[in-house]
Design a protein around this motif. Structure first.
Motif, PDB file in Angstrom:
ATOM      1  N   PHE A  41      -2.569   9.273   3.191  1.00  0.00           N
ATOM      2  CA  PHE A  41      -1.519   9.352   3.936  1.00  0.00           C
ATOM      3  C   PHE A  41      -1.294   8.061   3.522  1.00  0.00           C
ATOM      4  O   PHE A  41      -2.217   6.682   2.983  1.00  0.00           O
ATOM      5  CB  PHE A  41      -2.679   8.463   5.469  1.00  0.00           C
ATOM      6  N   ARG A  42      -0.082   7.318   2.969  1.00  0.00           N
ATOM      7  CA  ARG A  42      -0.291   6.210   2.042  1.00  0.00           C
ATOM      8  C   ARG A  42       0.459   5.085   2.849  1.00  0.00           C
ATOM      9  O   ARG A  42       1.529   4.952   3.347  1.00  0.00           O
ATOM     10  CB  ARG A  42       1.300   6.535   0.690  1.00  0.00           C
ATOM     11  N   ILE A  43       0.099   4.198   3.207  1.00  0.00           N
ATOM     12  CA  ILE A  43       0.296   3.198   3.757  1.00  0.00           C
ATOM     13  C   ILE A  43       1.220   1.683   3.157  1.00  0.00           C
ATOM     14  O   ILE A  43       0.138   2.074   2.047  1.00  0.00           O
ATOM     15  CB  ILE A  43      -0.578   2.798   4.316  1.00  0.00           C
ATOM     16  N   GLY A  44       2.301   1.154   3.425  1.00  0.00           N
ATOM     17  CA  GLY A  44       3.146   0.563   2.652  1.00  0.00           C
ATOM     18  C   GLY A  44       1.351  -0.577   3.376  1.00  0.00           C
ATOM     19  O   GLY A  44       1.427  -1.204   4.217  1.00  0.00           O
ATOM     20  N   THR A  70      -5.951   4.169   8.346  1.00  0.00           N
ATOM     21  CA  THR A  70      -7.993   4.813   8.968  1.00  0.00           C
ATOM     22  C   THR A  70      -7.682   5.481  10.186  1.00  0.00           C
ATOM     23  O   THR A  70      -7.297   6.861  10.063  1.00  0.00           O
ATOM     24  CB  THR A  70      -8.638   3.604   8.707  1.00  0.00           C
ATOM     25  N   ALA A  71      -7.294   4.866  10.736  1.00  0.00           N
ATOM     26  CA  ALA A  71      -7.299   5.892  12.266  1.00  0.00           C
ATOM     27  C   ALA A  71      -6.512   7.433  12.850  1.00  0.00           C
ATOM     28  O   ALA A  71      -6.450   8.265  12.392  1.00  0.00           O
ATOM     29  CB  ALA A  71      -7.312   5.224  13.902  1.00  0.00           C
ATOM     30  N   LEU A  72      -5.388   6.996  12.267  1.00  0.00           N
ATOM     31  CA  LEU A  72      -4.005   8.399  12.313  1.00  0.00           C
ATOM     32  C   LEU A  72      -4.664   8.844  11.212  1.00  0.00           C
ATOM     33  O   LEU A  72      -3.899  10.303  11.029  1.00  0.00           O
ATOM     34  CB  LEU A  72      -2.593   7.429  12.187  1.00  0.00           C
ATOM     35  N   VAL A  81      -4.902   5.978   1.971  1.00  0.00           N
ATOM     36  CA  VAL A  81      -4.208   5.157   0.431  1.00  0.00           C
ATOM     37  C   VAL A  81      -3.320   4.180   0.859  1.00  0.00           C
ATOM     38  O   VAL A  81      -2.141   3.770   1.328  1.00  0.00           O
ATOM     39  CB  VAL A  81      -3.873   6.697  -0.205  1.00  0.00           C
ATOM     40  N   PRO A  82      -4.505   2.816   1.121  1.00  0.00           N
ATOM     41  CA  PRO A  82      -3.120   1.381   0.934  1.00  0.00           C
ATOM     42  C   PRO A  82      -2.319   1.395  -0.680  1.00  0.00           C
ATOM     43  O   PRO A  82      -2.413   1.506  -1.561  1.00  0.00           O
ATOM     44  CB  PRO A  82      -4.112   0.465   0.722  1.00  0.00           C
ATOM     45  N   VAL A  83      -0.718   1.278  -0.705  1.00  0.00           N
ATOM     46  CA  VAL A  83      -0.022   0.962  -1.641  1.00  0.00           C
ATOM     47  C   VAL A  83       0.767  -0.370  -1.844  1.00  0.00           C
ATOM     48  O   VAL A  83       1.267  -1.009  -0.383  1.00  0.00           O
ATOM     49  CB  VAL A  83       1.067   2.342  -1.999  1.00  0.00           C
TER      50      VAL A  83
END
Length: 278
Positions: A41-44, A70-72, A81-83
């Motif tokens: 789950f890639r979050i900006g 993280t929760a979702l 995964v932070p991008v």
């Protein structure tokens, strides 16, 4: 200025697609399908406390957006995964399938032309200003004077609002919140306009000036940007989760927790629940 930035974002997204970054829709799968299949789950993320903060030594990220991601991700059974991106480039990153979601992104009319947003808001905040201790301004019109220099973060909703509202003051744009506040500390700008949670954190670190919620205080519902899929499954799921998390006070809980790490008592500042502002 806003239209030019959105046009540039769309152009960058088109270039990315031509270079091989094909959106999930073009691959015949919805965003929700792709996330579950990839296990990621890639979050900006970008430098913007209290939403995102990168520890310069450990290289790890924290903040409200990280907690929500993280929760979702946990509910989906995948890894968050932070991008790294920026507010000005995140729309293009979403379209180019480089990230799945950008939290704390306001659903402006221009952005809705390029990407999608869940129906339910993530939480609420209001625009404010970090000003000099002797500044008596209480409304934006008080700052709209020739010679007054206002710092904003490029590509944000506050950038758009200040640009449209202030006609006489000089507006300086910076790549991120930290640079705007550094300019304030160096006296290169007279005030910094951001949403109040970010200003509270910056003030606590800087110990300079004061934070004002500019009147009239107008709650702004923020959300999260996602790709526009033919199948609305991901948007629907996020909207349902946002509504549940807000009702349970989870965004405010993460905000309060982050403030404590910065030595700020959450009870002394406005939170993210608009119903408690009255």
């Amino acid at each position: 200025m806003t239209r030019r930035r959105d046009f540039l974002a769309l152009a960058l997204a088109s270039a990315a697609s031509a270079a091989g970054f094909r959106p999930a829709v073009a691959q015949g799968a919805t965003s929700l399908d792709r996330i579950k299949r990839s296990g990621r789950f890639r979050i900006g993320v970008t430098s913007a406390e209290p939403w995102f903060f990168k520890d310069p030594m450990a290289g790890t990220w924290s903040g409200v957006g990280i907690d929500l991601g993280t929760a979702l991700a946990g509910e989906l059974g995948v890894t968050m995964v932070p991008v790294e991106t920026s507010w000005a480039n995140c729309v293009a990153a979403i379209q180019a399938d480089q990230i799945d979601v950008m939290f704390v992104l306001d659903p402006t009319e221009e952005r809705r032309k390029a990407i999608d947003f869940p129906d339910a808001p993530l939480f609420y905040y209001a625009a404010g200003a970090l000003v000099r201790p002797d500044q008596t301004a209480t409304a934006w019109s008080d700052l709209d004077k020739p010679g007054t220099r206002i710092g904003v973060t490029l590509g944000t909703s506050v950038d758009r609002m200040v640009t449209e509202t202030l006609k006489s003051a000089s507006v300086s744009r910076f790549a991120n919140n930290d640079e705007a506040v550094a300019a304030f500390a160096a006296k290169r700008v007279d005030a910094v306009a951001q949403f109040h949670p970010a200003l509270v954190v910056q003030y606590a670190r800087l110990k300079l000036g004061k934070v004002i919620l500019m009147k009239p205080v107008t709650p702004v519902a923020t959300s999260a940007g996602i790709r526009r899929d033919a199948d609305p499954a991901f948007r629907t799921w996020l909207g349902e989760r946002f509504a549940t998390l807000y009702a349970a006070g989870k965004p405010q809980e993460s905000f309060a927790s982050y403030l404590r790490t910065r030595g700020i008592d959450p009870a002394t500042v406005p939170g993210l629940v608009r119903e408690k502002w009255v």
